[in-house]
Design a protein around this motif. Structure first.
Motif: not given
Ligand SMILES: Nc1nc2c(ncn2[C@@H]2O[C@H](COP(=O)(O)OP(=O)(O)OP(=O)(O)O)[C@@H](O)[C@H]2O)c(=O)[nH]1
Ligand SMILES: Nc1nc2c(ncn2[C@@H]2O[C@H](COP(=O)(O)OP(=O)(O)OP(=O)(O)O)[C@@H](O)[C@H]2O)c(=O)[nH]1
Ligand SMILES: [Mg+2]
Ligand SMILES: [Mg+2]
Lengths: 292, 274
Positions: A106, A137, B81, B84, B86-88, B92, B110, B113, B119, B165, B226-227, B253-254
């Motif tokens: 991811v 996603r 960066v 990572t 952020k948006t998700t 949450k 943002d 992008r 999103q 990011g 995250t992750k 965690v997801g």
């Molecule tokens: N498994 C898992 N996936 C995650 C977690 N947090 C985010 N993701 C996934 O990571 C990917 C990137 O998440 P985004 O929220 O788009 O990340 P972002 O930091 O906003 O990305 P940019 O805006 O492009 O910099 C997506 O596929 C999310 O579903 C987590 O805690 N666990």
């Protein structure tokens, strides 16, 4: 820089004719430290330093070179050798369309890289189609469609289809009808330890018979890069790797870990957020960067 | 027996290094363990306990909730960066807050992008929260400002400002972030009340460089890691916290709206050994 550290270590070795166990042991410790700090995996560092030790022992010190420089050259060459050949491009020959499948964790940069590859291939006059096979996603399809519009390359997408296998099957028959010669599949990010999603990816691969299965990996990855690469390789048989976000300041030791554990050639480097920011992978430059 | 068994030492070293704790901290923990082992009868179980205690002590006072505020909205600026989470993560935390009866607005900061606004909008729809956005390429500071005015007008409890990011090494992008923060503060002196840095547990030592730079440039009040549902341990958080002492507020965690947990240092240390 690491070369300075070695000049100090080897200054005690001046006048010796050969690199010996005692004079390289301290240098080997420095190498180990440098590689671990650079995020190279623990076990990969172990086998790497053992190889360097074997290569270095008994080496004659060339007259016009300092022992420190000699040692660094051995380390650098060994690293370059492991990182792979320069300019190993995509292998696309064979029946049309050639299918390229992008996979990875991811957030590693797959969707962006799909656009980068499509742009790169269009400059080589290939007739490319991108496929939005990430149905999970939020707005993933929109992201790839927007990328396609930006570079004038068609994207196959279906908002009403939830199955990546169905989307790809439909995309491939569409590609054949339209005389497309290259198809790039953007898949959903997933965790390497998610057995169900890894199983689905393996099933997708079997269904579309890609010519290239490329792991898109974040160059800033840590020790876990070996697990990720091993699991993706085990499930799919990787034909190559693309390292992303190399425009940052990470030392990028994950490159060595990924290559060591999968054997898959690192083909490209992502060096920025724009679709032009894709470069062929250069093992020599990567080796220097990892050593720090 | 007294003293640290060589085999055990190697095993522990591998565990700590492969958890991304880094060479310096690993060496320190091993030296401390050796010194202690020299004076005590040690078996592997006791050795492990000792290490867990060392790790726990490094993370003292590392936990914390999002800051409460005197006058709403509480403004939370989210940065980090690329990729990572952020948006998700915003989705949450917003979900958690709305479940607890709080009102939330999201700012689609943002503007760069592809499909970033879309999103966040999908998440807003799913959660039933308003998303303030402008067209692609708009000034993110303008979006943040609009969202703050909207939140103040509507008497909203929390405003989350999503940002693009960006690698911490990019001067113009770091300046852009500082401008967003400044514009928020000009409108509401206490804002942003919380500046969250989102770090990916799968990243290695570079997480430390990221935290240092973002903290230096913008000032970070909290971290989200995250992750952690993957195999990566996120151990770089140990040297990072030892140096910067920025509390870790949540872990991801997801990919779903529920996949968020408050940071618990005991659980985090235990997870290193599982
Ligand atoms: N498994 C898992 N996936 C995650 C977690 N947090 C985010 N993701 C996934 O990571 C990917 C990137 O998440 P985004 O929220 O788009 O990340 P972002 O930091 O906003 O990305 P940019 O805006 O492009 O910099 C997506 O596929 C999310 O579903 C987590 O805690 N666990
Ligand atoms: N600086 C930089 N950013 C990159 C690079 N490649 C991708 N990105 C950024 O990394 C973030 C994630 O990229 P995506 O293409 O959405 O990643 P993904 O692997 O498709 O993500 P998921 O589909 O959620 O797994 C975005 O902000 C991209 O702009 C790169 O080489 N350098
Ligand atoms: Mg994607
Ligand atoms: Mg985002």
């Amino acid at each position: 820089a690491i070369s300075d550290k070695f000049n100090t270590i080897f200054s005690k070795v001046r006048g010796r004719a050969r690199l010996s166990e005692e004079n390289i042991s301290e240098a080997l410790r420095e190498i180990r430290l440098a590689l671990l700090e650079a995020d190279v995996n623990f076990k990969v560092v172990k086998s790497f330093t053992a190889s360097v030790r074997d290569k270095a022992l008994g080496t004659e010190v060339t007259p016009r070179v300092t022992p420190g420089q000699q040692f660094i050259k051995i380390v650098h060459d060994e690293l370059v050798g492991l990182l792979g050949i320069e300019g190993e491009g995509l292998s696309l020959s064979g029946p049309s369309p050639a299918v390229i499948m992008l996979v990875g964790l991811v957030g590693s940069g797959k969707t962006t890289t799909a656009g980068k590859l499509a742009l790169h291939l269009s400059k080589k006059s290939r007739n490319t189609l991108m496929v939005a096979a990430d149905t999970m996603r939020p707005a993933a399809r929109n992201q790839l469609v927007s990328i396609g519009q930006r570079i004038g390359i068609e994207v196959f997408s279906n908002d009403r289809e939830q199955s990546p296998n169905r989307i790809c099957a439909d995309a491939l028959s569409y590609a054949s009808k339209k005389g497309v010669d290259t198809v790039i599949i953007d898949t959903a990010g997933r965790l390497a330890v998610d057995e169900q999603l890894m199983g689905e990816l393996a099933a997708l691969k079997r269904a579309i018979a890609p010519r290239e299965v490329l792991l898109v990996a974040d160059s800033m990855s840590g020790q876990d890069a070996v697990t990720v690469a091993a699991k993706f390789h085990e499930a799919l048989g990787l034909t190559g790797v693309i390292l992303t976000k190399l425009d940052g300041d990470t030392r990028g030791g994950a490159a060595l870990s990924i290559k060591a554990v999968s054997g898959a050639p690192i083909k490209f480097a992502g060096v920025g957020e724009k679709l032009e920011d894709l470069m062929p992978f250069e093992p020599g430059r990567m080796a220097t960067r990892i050593l720090g | 027996a007294h003293g640290l068994d060589g085999g055990l030492r190697d095993e522990i070293e591998e565990l700590l290094i492969t958890a991304d704790i880094g060479v310096v901290l690993t060496a320190r923990i091993l030296d401390d363990l050796s010194a202690w082992a020299a004076k005590n009868n040690v078996n592997p179980a006791e050795g492990t306990l000792r290490i867990k205690e060392s790790l726990l002590s490094i993370l003292e006072e590392s936990e914390g909730a999002i800051s409460a505020v005197d006058a709403p909205p509480a403004v939370v600026l989210v940065l980090g960066v690329n990729g990572t989470g952020k948006t998700t993560t915003i989705a949450k935390i917003a979900h958690d807050l709305t479940e607890h009866g709080k009102s939330v607005i999201l700012a689609a900061g943002d503007t760069f992008r592809d499909a970033a606004v879309e999103q966040l909008t999908v998440w807003g729809d799913r959660l039933g929260v308003e998303v303030v956005s402008q067209k692609q390429g708009a000034d993110p500071a303008a979006v943040a400002f609009d969202a703050l005015v909207r939140a103040q007008t509507r008497g909203i409890d929390y405003l989350f400002v999503d940002t693009a990011g960006r690698l911490h090494t990019k001067y113009n992008l770091m300046e852009e972030l500082k401008k967003i923060k400044r514009v928020l503060g000009d409108r509401m002196p206490a804002a942003p009340h919380e500046t969250l840095l989102v770090l990916d547990a799968g990243i290695g030592q570079n997480n430390i460089a990221q935290a240092k730079k973002f903290h230096e440039e913008v000032g970070i009040t909290g971290i989200v890691l995250t992750k952690l549902d993957g195999s990566a341990k996120g151990g770089a958080i140990f040297p990072l916290f030892a140096d910067l002492r920025i509390p870790i507020k949540y872990i991801g965690v997801g990919e779903g709206a529920d996949d968020l947990m408050p940071f618990d240092r005991h659980q985090f240390v235990e997870a290193l050994f599982s």
